[in-house]
Design a protein around this motif. Sequence first.
Motif, PDB file in Angstrom:
ATOM      1  N   ASP A 114      53.091  -2.172 -37.397  1.00  0.00           N
ATOM      2  CA  ASP A 114      54.276  -2.904 -36.955  1.00  0.00           C
ATOM      3  C   ASP A 114      54.265  -4.330 -37.499  1.00  0.00           C
ATOM      4  OD1 ASP A 114      56.682  -3.212 -35.716  1.00  0.00           O
ATOM      5  OD2 ASP A 114      55.937  -3.008 -33.671  1.00  0.00           O
ATOM      6  N   VAL A 115      55.414  -5.007 -37.373  1.00  0.00           N
ATOM      7  CA  VAL A 115      55.565  -6.408 -37.776  1.00  0.00           C
ATOM      8  C   VAL A 115      56.251  -7.166 -36.644  1.00  0.00           C
ATOM      9  CG1 VAL A 115      56.680  -8.005 -39.385  1.00  0.00           C
ATOM     10  CG2 VAL A 115      55.709  -5.861 -40.236  1.00  0.00           C
ATOM     11  N   LEU A 116      55.645  -8.235 -36.189  1.00  0.00           N
ATOM     12  CA  LEU A 116      56.238  -9.067 -35.146  1.00  0.00           C
ATOM     13  C   LEU A 116      57.355  -9.911 -35.742  1.00  0.00           C
ATOM     14  CD1 LEU A 116      52.996 -10.263 -33.312  1.00  0.00           C
ATOM     15  CD2 LEU A 116      54.516  -8.378 -32.661  1.00  0.00           C
ATOM     16  N   LEU A 117      58.513  -9.920 -35.102  1.00  0.00           N
ATOM     17  CA  LEU A 117      59.663 -10.617 -35.673  1.00  0.00           C
ATOM     18  C   LEU A 117      59.554 -12.128 -35.549  1.00  0.00           C
ATOM     19  CD1 LEU A 117      62.663  -8.332 -34.664  1.00  0.00           C
ATOM     20  CD2 LEU A 117      61.755  -8.754 -36.943  1.00  0.00           C
ATOM     21  N   GLN A 118      58.886 -12.630 -34.516  1.00  0.00           N
ATOM     22  CA  GLN A 118      58.797 -14.079 -34.365  1.00  0.00           C
ATOM     23  C   GLN A 118      58.093 -14.734 -35.561  1.00  0.00           C
ATOM     24  OE1 GLN A 118      56.813 -17.048 -33.360  1.00  0.00           O
ATOM     25  NE2 GLN A 118      58.546 -17.807 -33.937  1.00  0.00           N
ATOM     26  N   PRO A 119      56.854 -14.339 -35.885  1.00  0.00           N
ATOM     27  CA  PRO A 119      56.213 -14.936 -37.070  1.00  0.00           C
ATOM     28  C   PRO A 119      56.889 -14.525 -38.377  1.00  0.00           C
ATOM     29  CG  PRO A 119      54.801 -13.268 -36.079  1.00  0.00           C
ATOM     30  CD  PRO A 119      55.913 -13.506 -35.118  1.00  0.00           C
ATOM     31  N   LYS A 322      57.915   0.704 -44.869  1.00  0.00           N
ATOM     32  CA  LYS A 322      57.592   1.995 -44.256  1.00  0.00           C
ATOM     33  C   LYS A 322      58.482   2.260 -43.047  1.00  0.00           C
ATOM     34  CE  LYS A 322      53.769   4.652 -42.268  1.00  0.00           C
ATOM     35  NZ  LYS A 322      52.330   4.635 -41.886  1.00  0.00           N
ATOM     36  N   ALA A 323      58.691   1.229 -42.209  1.00  0.00           N
ATOM     37  CA  ALA A 323      59.517   1.399 -41.015  1.00  0.00           C
ATOM     38  C   ALA A 323      60.964   1.711 -41.380  1.00  0.00           C
ATOM     39  CB  ALA A 323      59.445   0.142 -40.155  1.00  0.00           C
ATOM     40  N   LEU A 324      61.492   1.002 -42.362  1.00  0.00           N
ATOM     41  CA  LEU A 324      62.870   1.245 -42.791  1.00  0.00           C
ATOM     42  C   LEU A 324      63.006   2.620 -43.455  1.00  0.00           C
ATOM     43  CD1 LEU A 324      63.712  -2.281 -44.252  1.00  0.00           C
ATOM     44  CD2 LEU A 324      64.606  -1.304 -42.136  1.00  0.00           C
TER      45      LEU A 324
END
Length: 333
Positions: A114-119, A322-324
């Motif tokens: 996953d990727v955190l949107l804040q950073p 990967k998520a997209l």
Amino acid sequence: MGVKSKAAAAIVVLLLFLGSLWLHCEDADKETSVSLQTETDCPLHIVSAEGGLDYHWDSCLKGYNQENKIHQLYNSSVVDEAEGLQILELCPGQTFQVSLLLSHLLAAPADASDVLLQPYLSSWDELVKFIEALGPMVGMISKEIKTKTSIIRQLALLTEKGPEAELGPDELSINPVSPEIGSGTKNNVETGAYHSVHSMIAMELSDGVVDFHQQTDSGCRTLLRLHRALLWLKLFLEKLSEMPEDGGRLRSPSDLCREAYQNTLANHHAWFVRKAAELAFIALPERGFFYKLVCVQNQEELSAVLNRVARAIGEVYDRTQKALEENGMLDLP
């Protein structure tokens, strides 16, 4: 009007188009507009955008304040142990700080994929400063990027507070870092719908916000546009970090940036946007400017720093890709 005057006027027109269409595909974007109330110490800037308003903020959108600090950067999934123990200091007197960019990028990966949107958005704040430092011709690109990051932040705020909410100065960043994290206390960093790429995709798909056949004001569609631009910058930094072979000459940043663009964003742009972009890249500063921008003395030092940044961008990019891809979102209209 003479031939030269006409040519100059045509160039100006093309560059103006570039500023507003940089992250667009064939159709013009319909950007989300949200009216936000702020205190006087957190100014809300409003600028014209195609078909609406672009709301974006200055320092009040930073999720965490890292001014005047020395950052020890380590993330085993991005850099090796020897590099991770190195320290990058803030460059005095500069707006863009490569140490802040790298720290945001290293903070973005979460869990296994996953990727955190804040950073992630904070990384774009710093990348915008990098683009703007390259001069007014290239800096026009940053306007559209700011629009995109603002859209995701606005969507997060609306989800948290509702469309009628009045927001104070402490509520203008998504998922602010809290000292309670890790203590077992749940907060919006852990539970917010827009706290990560995966959670945003899941929520917007569940709510039917994403349309695979026509444009919608979704965070997923906006993320895709930022995602494409991130690949352009990653490739540019990789090319800029290359060392010459067999004592050869270093290529100009202008040529490298244009080449990176042709291999990435140009595939999603109309002809006149591509031409305007290539004209803008001609105005890029020479290589010595980039030494000063990241506080290094020579190409070898520049290569070391930019390689670290490019690898960190690559980790974030690959996870987002990967998520997209898994959700069939790589070609959202």
